[in-house]
Design a protein around this motif. Sequence first.
Motif, PDB file in Angstrom:
ATOM      1  N   GLN A   1       0.830  -1.202   0.000  1.00 29.29           N
ATOM      2  CA  GLN A   1       0.000   0.000   0.000  1.00 29.29           C
ATOM      3  C   GLN A   1       0.863   1.250   0.000  1.00 29.29           C
ATOM      4  O   GLN A   1       1.782   1.389   0.804  1.00 29.29           O
ATOM      5  N   ALA A   2       0.547   2.177  -0.906  1.00 25.06           N
ATOM      6  CA  ALA A   2       1.293   3.427  -1.007  1.00 25.06           C
ATOM      7  C   ALA A   2       0.527   4.604  -0.422  1.00 25.06           C
ATOM      8  O   ALA A   2       1.127   5.570   0.054  1.00 25.06           O
ATOM      9  N   HIS A   3      -0.808   4.528  -0.451  1.00 28.21           N
ATOM     10  CA  HIS A   3      -1.603   5.682  -0.033  1.00 28.21           C
ATOM     11  C   HIS A   3      -3.020   5.209   0.256  1.00 28.21           C
ATOM     12  O   HIS A   3      -3.493   4.223  -0.314  1.00 28.21           O
ATOM     13  N   CYS A   4      -3.694   5.919   1.155  1.00 25.66           N
ATOM     14  CA  CYS A   4      -5.078   5.608   1.494  1.00 25.66           C
ATOM     15  C   CYS A   4      -5.804   6.919   1.780  1.00 25.66           C
ATOM     16  O   CYS A   4      -5.255   7.783   2.482  1.00 25.66           O
ATOM     17  N   GLU A   5      -6.992   7.092   1.239  1.00 24.37           N
ATOM     18  CA  GLU A   5      -7.713   8.345   1.458  1.00 24.37           C
ATOM     19  C   GLU A   5      -9.217   8.107   1.482  1.00 24.37           C
ATOM     20  O   GLU A   5      -9.721   7.094   0.991  1.00 24.37           O
ATOM     21  N   ASP A   6      -9.925   9.076   2.066  1.00 30.46           N
ATOM     22  CA  ASP A   6     -11.378   8.987   2.164  1.00 30.46           C
ATOM     23  C   ASP A   6     -12.020   9.138   0.792  1.00 30.46           C
ATOM     24  O   ASP A   6     -11.410   9.639  -0.164  1.00 30.46           O
ATOM     25  N   LEU A   7     -13.279   8.734   0.728  1.00 29.60           N
ATOM     26  CA  LEU A   7     -14.087   8.914  -0.476  1.00 29.60           C
ATOM     27  C   LEU A   7     -15.004  10.115  -0.305  1.00 29.60           C
ATOM     28  O   LEU A   7     -15.464  10.409   0.799  1.00 29.60           O
ATOM     29  N   VAL A   8     -15.266  10.822  -1.383  1.00 32.53           N
ATOM     30  CA  VAL A   8     -16.194  11.944  -1.386  1.00 32.53           C
ATOM     31  C   VAL A   8     -17.172  11.769  -2.548  1.00 32.53           C
ATOM     32  O   VAL A   8     -16.958  10.942  -3.437  1.00 32.53           O
ATOM     33  N   VAL A   9     -18.224  12.554  -2.519  1.00 34.73           N
ATOM     34  CA  VAL A   9     -19.203  12.564  -3.605  1.00 34.73           C
ATOM     35  C   VAL A   9     -19.071  13.873  -4.375  1.00 34.73           C
ATOM     36  O   VAL A   9     -19.082  14.959  -3.777  1.00 34.73           O
ATOM     37  N   CYS A  10     -18.904  13.779  -5.684  1.00 33.41           N
ATOM     38  CA  CYS A  10     -18.854  14.952  -6.561  1.00 33.41           C
ATOM     39  C   CYS A  10     -20.233  15.126  -7.190  1.00 33.41           C
ATOM     40  O   CYS A  10     -20.789  14.162  -7.739  1.00 33.41           O
ATOM     41  N   LEU A  11     -20.750  16.338  -7.154  1.00 35.11           N
ATOM     42  CA  LEU A  11     -22.070  16.582  -7.713  1.00 35.11           C
ATOM     43  C   LEU A  11     -22.202  18.025  -8.145  1.00 35.11           C
ATOM     44  O   LEU A  11     -21.393  18.886  -7.768  1.00 35.11           O
ATOM     45  N   SER A  12     -23.221  18.310  -8.921  1.00 37.11           N
ATOM     46  CA  SER A  12     -23.447  19.663  -9.417  1.00 37.11           C
ATOM     47  C   SER A  12     -23.799  20.610  -8.274  1.00 37.11           C
ATOM     48  O   SER A  12     -24.470  20.225  -7.305  1.00 37.11           O
ATOM     49  N   ALA A  13     -23.363  21.850  -8.406  1.00 39.96           N
ATOM     50  CA  ALA A  13     -23.708  22.870  -7.401  1.00 39.96           C
ATOM     51  C   ALA A  13     -25.216  23.099  -7.351  1.00 39.96           C
ATOM     52  O   ALA A  13     -25.736  23.596  -6.356  1.00 39.96           O
ATOM     53  N   GLU A  14     -25.926  22.725  -8.419  1.00 41.14           N
ATOM     54  CA  GLU A  14     -27.384  22.893  -8.471  1.00 41.14           C
ATOM     55  C   GLU A  14     -28.123  21.649  -7.996  1.00 41.14           C
ATOM     56  O   GLU A  14     -29.359  21.633  -7.966  1.00 41.14           O
ATOM     57  N   HIS A  15     -27.397  20.619  -7.646  1.00 43.27           N
ATOM     58  CA  HIS A  15     -28.029  19.383  -7.174  1.00 43.27           C
ATOM     59  C   HIS A  15     -28.660  19.630  -5.803  1.00 43.27           C
ATOM     60  O   HIS A  15     -28.058  20.302  -4.954  1.00 43.27           O
ATOM     61  N   PRO A  16     -29.846  19.128  -5.552  1.00 43.37           N
ATOM     62  CA  PRO A  16     -30.488  19.335  -4.237  1.00 43.37           C
ATOM     63  C   PRO A  16     -29.628  18.884  -3.057  1.00 43.37           C
ATOM     64  O   PRO A  16     -29.663  19.498  -1.986  1.00 43.37           O
ATOM     65  N   LEU A  17     -28.837  17.830  -3.247  1.00 41.35           N
ATOM     66  CA  LEU A  17     -28.006  17.329  -2.148  1.00 41.35           C
ATOM     67  C   LEU A  17     -26.798  18.210  -1.857  1.00 41.35           C
ATOM     68  O   LEU A  17     -26.130  18.018  -0.836  1.00 41.35           O
TER      69      LEU A  17
ATOM     70  N   ASP B   1     -15.884  24.762 -12.459  1.00 43.37           N
ATOM     71  CA  ASP B   1     -17.086  25.572 -12.276  1.00 43.37           C
ATOM     72  C   ASP B   1     -18.313  24.671 -12.166  1.00 43.37           C
ATOM     73  O   ASP B   1     -18.512  23.760 -12.978  1.00 43.37           O
ATOM     74  N   GLY B   2     -19.108  24.924 -11.150  1.00 41.07           N
ATOM     75  CA  GLY B   2     -20.353  24.182 -10.988  1.00 41.07           C
ATOM     76  C   GLY B   2     -20.217  22.844 -10.318  1.00 41.07           C
ATOM     77  O   GLY B   2     -21.204  22.110 -10.189  1.00 41.07           O
ATOM     78  N   LEU B   3     -19.015  22.489  -9.851  1.00 38.75           N
ATOM     79  CA  LEU B   3     -18.799  21.186  -9.218  1.00 38.75           C
ATOM     80  C   LEU B   3     -18.596  21.360  -7.719  1.00 38.75           C
ATOM     81  O   LEU B   3     -17.833  22.218  -7.276  1.00 38.75           O
ATOM     82  N   GLN B   4     -19.279  20.531  -6.944  1.00 42.02           N
ATOM     83  CA  GLN B   4     -19.164  20.554  -5.493  1.00 42.02           C
ATOM     84  C   GLN B   4     -18.692  19.182  -4.991  1.00 42.02           C
ATOM     85  O   GLN B   4     -18.934  18.162  -5.632  1.00 42.02           O
ATOM     86  N   TYR B   5     -18.034  19.176  -3.837  1.00 41.89           N
ATOM     87  CA  TYR B   5     -17.573  17.932  -3.219  1.00 41.89           C
ATOM     88  C   TYR B   5     -18.204  17.838  -1.835  1.00 41.89           C
ATOM     89  O   TYR B   5     -18.187  18.798  -1.063  1.00 41.89           O
ATOM     90  N   ARG B   6     -18.730  16.666  -1.528  1.00 39.33           N
ATOM     91  CA  ARG B   6     -19.355  16.461  -0.226  1.00 39.33           C
ATOM     92  C   ARG B   6     -18.783  15.210   0.426  1.00 39.33           C
ATOM     93  O   ARG B   6     -18.621  14.165  -0.204  1.00 39.33           O
ATOM     94  N   ALA B   7     -18.514  15.327   1.730  1.00 41.90           N
ATOM     95  CA  ALA B   7     -17.990  14.195   2.488  1.00 41.90           C
ATOM     96  C   ALA B   7     -19.071  13.130   2.655  1.00 41.90           C
ATOM     97  O   ALA B   7     -20.274  13.409   2.531  1.00 41.90           O
ATOM     98  N   LEU B   8     -18.635  11.915   2.945  1.00 43.81           N
ATOM     99  CA  LEU B   8     -19.548  10.809   3.227  1.00 43.81           C
ATOM    100  C   LEU B   8     -19.565  10.531   4.722  1.00 43.81           C
ATOM    101  O   LEU B   8     -18.523  10.566   5.385  1.00 43.81           O
ATOM    102  N   ARG B   9     -20.718  10.258   5.277  1.00 50.47           N
ATOM    103  CA  ARG B   9     -20.819   9.817   6.664  1.00 50.47           C
ATOM    104  C   ARG B   9     -21.497   8.448   6.699  1.00 50.47           C
ATOM    105  O   ARG B   9     -22.212   8.068   5.771  1.00 50.47           O
TER     106      ARG B   9
END
Length: 299
Positions: free
Chosen positions: A163-179, A256-264
């Motif tokens: 293993q060289a690296h380990c990182e969390d996962l995120v969700v990429c979605l539109s800034a206009e997405h309800p979530l 532009d227009g892209l948002q990142y959200r953490a996962l819980r």
Amino acid sequence: MIDGEGLAAFIAVADLRSFSRAADRLGIAQSVVSKRLRRLEDQIGAQLIDRSVRTDIRLTRIGAAFLPEASEAFAKLTATERLGWNLGRGSSGPLQIGFVFSAAISGVLGRILSALRKELPDLRLVPRLMETPEQLAALDAGRLDIGLIRPRPSYPARCRALQAHCEDLVVCLSAEHPLSAQAALSPRQLADQRFIVPQFHEQVGLIDNIRRLAEAGGFDLQPVVRTDDFVTAACLAAAGEGVVLAPASLSRLQLDGLQYRALRDFDEQLRTMLVHHVEAPGEALRVILRTLEGTAPHP
């Protein structure tokens, strides 16, 4: 006597059915590919490639019969050359390094290259952006020394993985997405979402994380949108075509227009593996391992 350059040109053109793509693979001009292939044909006294239709590159009957022998001879020549080269040196010459996109954007590749440049200045670094299946094939054939890839259930026989690296996962979605109004998202909130999956040529990998996310959220995974890479997937997400499950380091890519959200409520992480051929240069490998362990000596 037939030389390795001519064999490499012939094999590349035969594999890719294109002189331009063969030139890209070999890192030379298209005219050089043509010249080396002509030289090989002159040496054996027969035409190997049918050039009558420029848009439809085909092997001649002789070329089709010659290809398996040429491939075997070139593999043996490459292995012999590599063995002699590695016996004679450990800190100079080219070092072939394959990497996936996330290994670069996470900084892993940069740290490795920086350490190698500082400690082994005579080493010629040859990094290549390649997807995981392509890297594994190149490692198995001895065309790569080091690979930074996604985990796999197994690796080529003459390769070692760690293993060289380990990182969390995120969700990429539109800034206009309800979530996008949420600071963090649970698996259940992603039910009914259409997932965009990069690296669709792979049957394992990120798609497995998405399946487990769906299982954790208690929903059936809808048909996915498949793309070739993370950048394309991120652009589609920004346009509202779906959501992307991605390594957290992708958030360094600002579109532009892209948002990142953490996962819980979903603890999985995405790993990057270092895979090296057993004949990889020993001194370079030691520098890489020290770097990954965080024990590289300070200049």
